[in-house]
Design an enzyme around this catalytic site. Structure first.
Site, PDB file in Angstrom:
ATOM      1  N   GLY A 195       3.895   3.926  14.861  1.00 49.48           N
ATOM      2  CA  GLY A 195       3.262   2.756  15.506  1.00 49.48           C
ATOM      3  C   GLY A 195       1.981   2.669  15.992  1.00 49.48           C
ATOM      4  O   GLY A 195       1.919   1.624  16.231  1.00 49.48           O
ATOM      5  N   HIS A 208      -0.873  -1.599   3.791  1.00 45.71           N
ATOM      6  CA  HIS A 208      -0.915  -0.424   2.524  1.00 45.71           C
ATOM      7  C   HIS A 208      -1.736   0.892   2.363  1.00 45.71           C
ATOM      8  O   HIS A 208      -3.113   0.493   2.259  1.00 45.71           O
ATOM      9  CB  HIS A 208      -0.532  -0.990   1.272  1.00 45.71           C
ATOM     10  CG  HIS A 208      -0.427  -0.127   0.268  1.00 45.71           C
ATOM     11  ND1 HIS A 208       1.386   0.221  -0.069  1.00 45.71           N
ATOM     12  CD2 HIS A 208      -1.069   0.305  -1.196  1.00 45.71           C
ATOM     13  CE1 HIS A 208       0.857   1.194  -1.599  1.00 45.71           C
ATOM     14  NE2 HIS A 208       0.116   1.226  -1.669  1.00 45.71           N
ATOM     15  N   ASP A 215       3.681  -4.718  -2.838  1.00 40.23           N
ATOM     16  CA  ASP A 215       2.823  -4.166  -2.545  1.00 40.23           C
ATOM     17  C   ASP A 215       1.931  -5.010  -3.568  1.00 40.23           C
ATOM     18  O   ASP A 215       0.673  -4.452  -4.461  1.00 40.23           O
ATOM     19  CB  ASP A 215       1.872  -2.654  -3.062  1.00 40.23           C
ATOM     20  CG  ASP A 215       2.886  -1.458  -1.903  1.00 40.23           C
ATOM     21  OD1 ASP A 215       3.241  -2.015  -0.827  1.00 40.23           O
ATOM     22  OD2 ASP A 215       3.201  -0.918  -2.378  1.00 40.23           O
TER      23      ASP A 215
HETATM   24  C1  GRF Z   1       0.098   3.509   7.641  1.00 35.44           C
HETATM   25  O1  GRF Z   1       0.064   4.272   6.802  1.00 35.44           O
HETATM   26  C2  GRF Z   1       0.534   1.920   6.827  1.00 35.44           C
HETATM   27  O2  GRF Z   1      -0.278   1.523   6.109  1.00 35.44           O
HETATM   28  C3  GRF Z   1       2.243   2.507   6.446  1.00 35.44           C
HETATM   29  O3  GRF Z   1       2.569   3.291   6.613  1.00 35.44           O
HETATM   30  C4  GRF Z   1       2.077   3.691   8.199  1.00 35.44           C
HETATM   31  C5  GRF Z   1       2.554   3.878   9.508  1.00 35.44           C
HETATM   32  O4  GRF Z   1       1.766   4.167  10.236  1.00 35.44           O
HETATM   33  N1  GRF Z   1       2.782   1.127   6.254  1.00 35.44           N
HETATM   34  P1  GRF Z   1       1.376   3.837  12.133  1.00 35.44           P
HETATM   35  O5  GRF Z   1       3.518   3.662  12.386  1.00 35.44           O
HETATM   36  O6  GRF Z   1       1.289   2.266  11.992  1.00 35.44           O
HETATM   37  O7  GRF Z   1       1.467   4.084  12.202  1.00 35.44           O
END
Ligand code: GRF
Length: 203
Positions: free
Chosen positions: A14, A112, A148
């Protein structure tokens, strides 16, 4: 200013959720994070959300077996109950059905870790290194039924540097993720970025 009510959907650490919560603390930010929702009860991000005194909920997808839509109806009920207007996916590791995506069309954002349309799907940093690209980055986009593939709201690029590993590249990309997700949410909340009518039905 009436702030848009936003839910962040997570499955893991998160860090993007935390960036959105931090941005939303600014008095002039046009959105308030009113709910953090996880499909996994042990998602680390839930702890941070509770520390930030944000309402949290868990809808465990495993309770619904193969019935994806039943899971999503439960998610949707939580979102409705909190009066949510915009949903931000932030490391939410469930594919969503066209039913949910259409229901939230134009109000559903995802981040993404790649410069879409390059490197859709998983393991983007590993694939970027293998492809030998000189630039990589992150994209915030509207969600459409195809994974995506939705219209891009914001992108930011980072250089790929000689000697990069998956971890060093991921860290560099994550920094820009934390910058562009709050910016993109601001654009949507202020009505300055919107999903065009023709794009909502893209399959
Ligand atoms: C991020 O790299 C986001 O782009 C991808 O999943 C990852 C989540 O990371 N969809 P976090 O949980 O926000 O640290």
């Amino acid at each position: 200013m009436t702030k848009k009510r936003v839910a962040v959907l997570i499955s893991g650490r998160g860090s993007n959720m935390t960036a959105l919560i931090a941005a939303a603390k600014a008095p002039d930010y046009p959105a308030a994070i009113v709910l953090v929702l996880s499909n996994l009860p042990d998602a680390a991000g839930l702890v941070h959300a509770r520390q930030a005194e944000i309402a949290t909920a868990v809808v465990d997808h495993r309770a619904f077996g193969a019935d994806r839509e039943a899971f999503e109806r439960a998610l949707d009920a939580r979102l409705q109950a909190q009066g949510v207007e915009i949903v931000c996916l932030a490391g939410f590791m469930r594919l969503l059905t066209p039913w949910f995506v259409k229901r939230w069309s134009g109000r559903l954002l995802n981040i993404h870790p790649a410069l879409l349309p390059q490197f859709k799907g998983l393991h983007t940093h590993r694939r970027a290194l293998a492809a030998g690209v000189s630039e990589h980055g992150a994209t915030v986009h509207f969600v459409v039924p195809e994974m995506d593939a939705g219209p891009i709201i914001l992108q930011a690029a980072v250089p790929v540097i000689a000697g990069d590993t998956e971890a060093t590249l991921a860290a560099r990309v994550l920094e820009v993720e934390h910058r562009i997700y709050p910016q993109a949410l601001r654009l949507v909340a202020e009505g300055r970025a919107a999903l065009a009518a023709g794009e909502t039905s893209k399959q």
